[in-house]
Design an enzyme around this catalytic site. Structure first.
Site, short mmCIF file in Angstrom:
data_model
loop_
_atom_site.label_atom_id
_atom_site.label_comp_id
_atom_site.label_asym_id
_atom_site.label_seq_id
_atom_site.Cartn_x
_atom_site.Cartn_y
_atom_site.Cartn_z
N THR A 209 -17.69 15.65 37.60
CA THR A 209 -16.50 14.95 37.09
C THR A 209 -15.37 15.96 36.94
O THR A 209 -15.62 17.13 36.63
CB THR A 209 -16.84 14.34 35.72
OG1 THR A 209 -17.74 13.25 35.93
CG2 THR A 209 -15.60 13.83 34.98
N ARG A 237 -21.97 -0.33 34.99
CA ARG A 237 -21.96 0.72 33.95
C ARG A 237 -20.62 1.48 33.93
O ARG A 237 -20.08 1.85 34.96
CB ARG A 237 -23.10 1.68 34.22
CG ARG A 237 -23.23 2.83 33.20
CD ARG A 237 -22.57 4.09 33.67
NE ARG A 237 -22.80 5.20 32.75
CZ ARG A 237 -22.19 6.37 32.82
NH1 ARG A 237 -21.30 6.58 33.75
NH2 ARG A 237 -22.44 7.33 31.96
N GLY A 239 -18.78 4.80 32.08
CA GLY A 239 -19.04 6.00 31.28
C GLY A 239 -17.89 6.30 30.33
O GLY A 239 -17.07 5.43 30.02
N ASP A 240 -17.84 7.52 29.87
CA ASP A 240 -16.81 7.91 28.89
C ASP A 240 -15.48 8.25 29.54
O ASP A 240 -14.44 8.22 28.87
CB ASP A 240 -17.29 9.15 28.12
CG ASP A 240 -17.56 10.33 29.05
OD1 ASP A 240 -18.27 10.13 30.07
OD2 ASP A 240 -17.04 11.43 28.79
N THR A 260 -16.78 16.07 30.08
CA THR A 260 -17.73 15.80 31.17
C THR A 260 -19.15 15.91 30.63
O THR A 260 -19.42 16.76 29.78
CB THR A 260 -17.55 16.78 32.35
OG1 THR A 260 -18.59 16.54 33.30
CG2 THR A 260 -17.59 18.24 31.91
N GLY A 261 -20.01 15.04 31.11
CA GLY A 261 -21.39 15.09 30.61
C GLY A 261 -21.99 13.69 30.57
O GLY A 261 -21.49 12.77 31.22
N GLY A 263 -22.20 10.43 29.64
CA GLY A 263 -21.14 9.61 29.07
C GLY A 263 -21.53 8.75 27.88
O GLY A 263 -20.72 8.54 26.97
N1 ASP Z 1 -19.08 11.70 31.95
C1 ASP Z 1 -19.32 11.09 33.22
C2 ASP Z 1 -19.97 9.75 33.01
O1 ASP Z 1 -20.84 9.64 32.16
C3 ASP Z 1 -20.16 11.89 34.13
C4 ASP Z 1 -19.79 13.35 34.25
O2 ASP Z 1 -19.07 13.87 33.43
O3 ASP Z 1 -20.22 14.00 35.22
O4 ASP Z 1 -19.65 8.84 33.70
#
Ligand code: ASP
Length: 344
Positions: A209, A237, A239-240, A260-261, A263
């Protein structure tokens, strides 16, 4: 987990302003504040797993993004121009899970999420589940600037993108062999998992991301995030990344944040907004707030990932609890620093 905590602790130590070698926070801004910080995702990133070619490509793309954003800042343009310029470059690069190189959803399509927030006005825009918008970050910005809404989804968001004259492409434009292989790998892993629930995502499932936070010459902040989300995501779905306060936040009085992470954790914990809230309510510095939110709040909840955060004084913090995070910054004078591994 212990290893991540140790890593985090050592990063926090490195970030102590008295240690001159610290790359994570500029200990001595010396009249040369950070004006733009970017990330390209957090996850399992170790020297053993990355080829020299990938490392060069990732560092090169981040440097190009930082220079493009820096040009906007020195030209006196708004912080959001720098955020958009930097993120568009990363969206065009297949190394990152955004735009062209985004990951596949379970049904074999690529669906993007993106958001922006302007720290001066408090306005924000975001889009989710789009399949044809080449640069989702530009759509998020149009939502903020040209619609009365904050978050548009799927078909409606694409209809709006069309009205706004944004570039639309077939979904196949985003299909890359590497991400196709990742989808097959995740689906195979899920098939062999026992029980009803899907296994927790592997850190690499949410790698790549992209995000940026910029500080304009006038002292205003803006932040943005763009992603394909998680490999094999189902049921629409979200994410954040397109959720203001979770994956993206900006307020001139505190800081700008892009995350990032995993979500689901970032949404439940309101991570991006929490950094700003700690600064506002507890009087913490941007580094204290960011380090606490990632090192304690996120880590204790069992979430993985990282954030970039920048305050209006040009102080930057980039904590993460994964092995590595693609990240970098540029100072007002044009000094560019890029980092990948936990020990940089
Ligand atoms: N945060 C993103 C999500 O959960 C994924 C990512 O950061 O790689 O959609």
């Amino acid at each position: 987990m212990f290893r991540s905590l140790v890593l985090l602790a050592s990063l926090a130590l490195l970030a102590t302003p008295s240690l001159a070698q610290a790359p994570e926070v500029l200990p001595d801004l010396d009249g040369d504040p950070v004006v733009l910080v970017v990330h390209g995702g957090a996850g399992t990133i170790s020297r053993a797993e990355i080829t020299d070619a990938t490392e060069r490509a990732v560092r090169g793309a981040m440097e190009q993004a930082l220079r493009a954003g820096h040009a906007e800042i020195v030209a006196g343009r708004p912080a959001l121009d720098a955020v958009a310029a930097a993120i568009q470059i990363l969206e065009d690069d297949v190394e990152f899970n955004a735009g062209r190189g985004a990951v596949f959803a379970a049904d074999g399509t690529v669906r993007h999420d993106a958001s922006v927030m302007d720290g001066a006005s408090g306005l924000a825009g975001a889009s989710t589940g789009t399949m044809h918008v080449r640069h989702p970050i530009l759509l998020a910005r149009r939502v903020m600037e040209a619609s009365p809404h904050v978050l548009l989804s799927a078909e409606g968001a694409e209809e709006f993108a069309l009205e706004q004259g944004l570039e639309l492409v077939p979904n196949e434009f985003f299909h890359t062999e590497r991400r196709q292989q990742s989808l097959l790998r995740v689906q195979e892993r899920e098939r062999s998992a026992t029980g009803l629930a899907a296994p927790d995502p592997e850190p690499w499932q949410m790698m790549g991301t992209v995000g940026a936070v910029a500080l304009s010459a006038e002292g205003h902040l803006a932040a943005g995030t763009s992603t394909g989300g998680m490999t094999n995501k189902r049921w629409g779905r979200i994410g954040d990344s397109p959720i203001i306060g979770a994956g993206t936040y900006a307020d001139d009085a505190t800081c700008g944040v892009s995350a990032t992470g995993h979500g689901e954790f970032f949404i439940r914990l309101g991570i991006a907004r929490d950094v700003a809230a700690r600064m506002a309510y507890l009087g913490e510095s941007v580094d204290e707030a960011a380090t606490h939110v990632v090192g304690e709040t996120l880590t204790e909840a069992g979430g993985t990932g990282g954030i970039i955060a920048l305050d209006a004084g040009g102080n930057v913090s980039m904590p993460f609890n994964t092995e590595g995070m693609y990240r970098g910054y540029v100072t007002r004078s044009g000094r560019v620093v890029t980092m990948i591994y936990g020990d940089e």
